[in-house]
Scaffold this active site. Structure first.
Site, PDB file in Angstrom:
ATOM      1  N   LYS A  29       0.835  -1.203   0.000  1.00  0.00           N
ATOM      2  CA  LYS A  29       0.000   0.000   0.000  1.00  0.00           C
ATOM      3  C   LYS A  29       0.868   1.250   0.000  1.00  0.00           C
ATOM      4  O   LYS A  29       1.907   1.289   0.669  1.00  0.00           O
ATOM      5  CB  LYS A  29      -0.920  -0.041   1.230  1.00  0.00           C
ATOM      6  CG  LYS A  29      -2.014   1.031   1.221  1.00  0.00           C
ATOM      7  CD  LYS A  29      -2.942   0.852   2.433  1.00  0.00           C
ATOM      8  CE  LYS A  29      -4.068   1.865   2.464  1.00  0.00           C
ATOM      9  NZ  LYS A  29      -4.970   1.684   3.632  1.00  0.00           N
ATOM     10  N   SER A 104      -9.787   1.422   2.523  1.00  0.00           N
ATOM     11  CA  SER A 104      -8.964   2.207   1.638  1.00  0.00           C
ATOM     12  C   SER A 104      -7.861   1.417   0.922  1.00  0.00           C
ATOM     13  O   SER A 104      -7.277   1.927  -0.014  1.00  0.00           O
ATOM     14  CB  SER A 104      -8.324   3.357   2.420  1.00  0.00           C
ATOM     15  OG  SER A 104      -7.466   2.873   3.430  1.00  0.00           O
ATOM     16  N   SER A 128      -9.937  -0.800   6.689  1.00  0.00           N
ATOM     17  CA  SER A 128      -9.361  -0.665   5.349  1.00  0.00           C
ATOM     18  C   SER A 128      -8.648  -1.888   4.794  1.00  0.00           C
ATOM     19  O   SER A 128      -8.328  -1.922   3.611  1.00  0.00           O
ATOM     20  CB  SER A 128      -8.427   0.530   5.299  1.00  0.00           C
ATOM     21  OG  SER A 128      -9.195   1.707   5.211  1.00  0.00           O
TER      22      SER A 128
HETATM   23  N1  GLN Z   1     -13.348   3.840   6.022  1.00  0.00           N
HETATM   24  C1  GLN Z   1     -12.688   4.207   7.218  1.00  0.00           C
HETATM   25  C2  GLN Z   1     -12.247   5.647   7.130  1.00  0.00           C
HETATM   26  O1  GLN Z   1     -12.493   6.229   6.128  1.00  0.00           O
HETATM   27  C3  GLN Z   1     -11.517   3.316   7.468  1.00  0.00           C
HETATM   28  C4  GLN Z   1     -10.294   3.714   6.740  1.00  0.00           C
HETATM   29  C5  GLN Z   1      -9.088   2.922   7.116  1.00  0.00           C
HETATM   30  O2  GLN Z   1      -9.175   1.895   7.769  1.00  0.00           O
HETATM   31  N2  GLN Z   1      -7.946   3.461   6.751  1.00  0.00           N
HETATM   32  O3  GLN Z   1     -11.691   6.198   8.020  1.00  0.00           O
END
Ligand code: GLN
Length: 432
Positions: A29, A104, A128
């Protein structure tokens, strides 16, 4: 299959000549630092930023003989559930290219699902790793807080996030966790516990005698097809000798609200360092920055760089987070969110006294169509209802394919006590 847009930077980085990951490719990532290779966090703000050091997890991949396939696409700074907030364009879901891969860590999960990488690293602040694993039909593990080093991870919300593995099978994901786990002197939140476990060996599918608790609050309100697939998967575990009990966790109703207050507050502080002078975007290049040699122009230059470098979702969160932390509001928002977090932790402790693992649908909905989630941020935040409680409680969870609904993948989330990764890996492997 470049058209899926799994990678922001497609560049191979070779590891050691041998090791347990010899011959394996890993998508990393793009918020995880790689020495000499651009690391953008999916943001214009970090376009052109090249880290001078490797994250600990990248060092461990290299030492284990892995080849890094490239830097995977992601929602900007990890803020999103669809990978559509990336400055570098959306990633498509390989199962159905009209839909999002989740986020994400969408590039990481899509790369594995499409066979563009054998394995991947994601990060999970509030789901994410698990959301994209569920939407792409692969396996993802959010480790216990402190099991995996965050050194070299560009922070979004430190108290919540962990780096973790994504793979096509439970055993492969567990094997990758074996490589990642263990203390790191450069990350004081890492611990000795769990480091010497053999996670890959735990993927033995033996659930005989295991008690699986289903928190009713995490099933209610989910999409009908998702719920049906979930219960079929529970029945499959029962057939193999597990028993299921219903548990109640009233605190999780507060989880999304508490999560977003805490995550945005931490983000507003973490992202203060991006001012267009030290990393990536250069304030002096921003149109309208004016003459920076003149005294007093720097505040304006920082503001211009931040206006130009951050996308709308990141700006929304910085503003809300700054507000929640400001004098006079701290007790009303941040303090309350911390109280909710303590209550959620207690609920997990109690429920995990009644059951060996807990289970829920990973995502309450099937993968969104492209563009659908961006219309209303609140709808997008609510899709995190089942994943964020786990980060608030610091416990581990895995998402494993549970079946399909209307031809789209549905993930089952299995949750364990702190350092209970072996249990959730064992339970998940029984579904394969
Ligand atoms: N969807 C969640 C957010 O937008 C989780 C994102 C993540 O785990 N980085 O914060």
């Amino acid at each position: 299959m470049a058209e899926l847009n799994c990678y922001i930077t497609e560049q191979r980085i070779e590891g050691a000549d041998d090791g347990v990951l010899d011959g394996k490719t890993v998508a990393v990532k793009d918020n995880i630092s790689t020495v000499g290779v651009e690391t953008t966090c999916g943001s214009k703000m970090l376009e052109g930023y090249v880290p001078p050091y490797d994250a600990t997890v990248v060092e461990r991949l290299k030492d284990a003989g892995a080849t890094i396939a490239g830097k995977a696409n992601m929602d900007e700074f990890g803020m999103g559930t669809t990978t559509e907030t990336s400055y570098y364009g959306a990633t498509l879901n390989p199962v159905d290219t009209g839909r999002v891969p989740g986020g994400s860590s969408g590039g990481s999960a899509a790369a594995v699902a499409a066979g563009e990488a054998d394995l991947a690293l994601g990060t999970d602040t509030g789901g994410s790793i698990r959301a994209p694993a569920a939407f792409c039909g692969v396996v993802g593990i959010k480790p216990t807080y402190g099991l995996v080093s965050r050194y070299g991870l560009i922070a979004y919300a430190n108290s919540l996030e962990q780096i973790g593995p994504i793979a096509a099978t439970v055993e492969e994901a567990a094997g990758l966790l074996d490589v990642l786990a263990g203390p790191d002197e450069r990350d004081a939140t890492t611990v000795e516990e769990g480091a010497d476990s053999d996670y890959a060996a735990a993927a033995d599918g033996d659930v005989a005698g295991m008690t699986i608790g289903v928190p009713v609050e995490l099933v209610e309100g989910a999409d009908e097809g998702v719920v049906e697939t979930f219960w079929n998967a529970i029945a499959k575990l029962e057939d193999q000798g597990a028993e299921y009990v219903e548990v109640s966790m009233p605190s999780v109703e507060k989880a999304v609200a508490a999560y977003y207050v805490i995550a945005m507050s931490e983000a507003s502080s973490n992202l203060a360092r991006f001012d267009g002078t030290r990393y990536g975007l250069n304030a002096t290049d921003v149109e309208g920055a004016g003459d920076l040699s003149a005294e007093g122009n720097w505040n304006e230059a920082f503001a211009k760089a931040r206006e130009d470098g951050f996308g709308p979702e990141v700006k929304r969160r910085i503003l809300l987070g700054t507000f929640a932390l400001s004098a006079g509001y701290h007790d009303r928002y941040y303090g309350k969110a911390q109280d909710a977090r303590a209550w959620i932790r207690q609920d997990f402790d109690d429920s995990l006294d009644e059951a060996d693992v807990l289970a829920s649908p990973t995502m309450p909905v099937p993968p969104f169509e492209l563009g659908e989630g961006l219309k209303d941020p609140r709808t997008m935040y609510l899709a995190d209802a089942n994943t964020v409680p786990i980060n608030l409680a610091d416990v581990p969870a895995i998402s494993v394919p549970a079946g399909e609904s209307d031809g789209l993948p549905v993930g089952m989330q299995l949750i364990g006590p702190k350092y209970g990764e072996e249990r959730i890996i064992r339970a998940a492997s029984a579904l394969e």
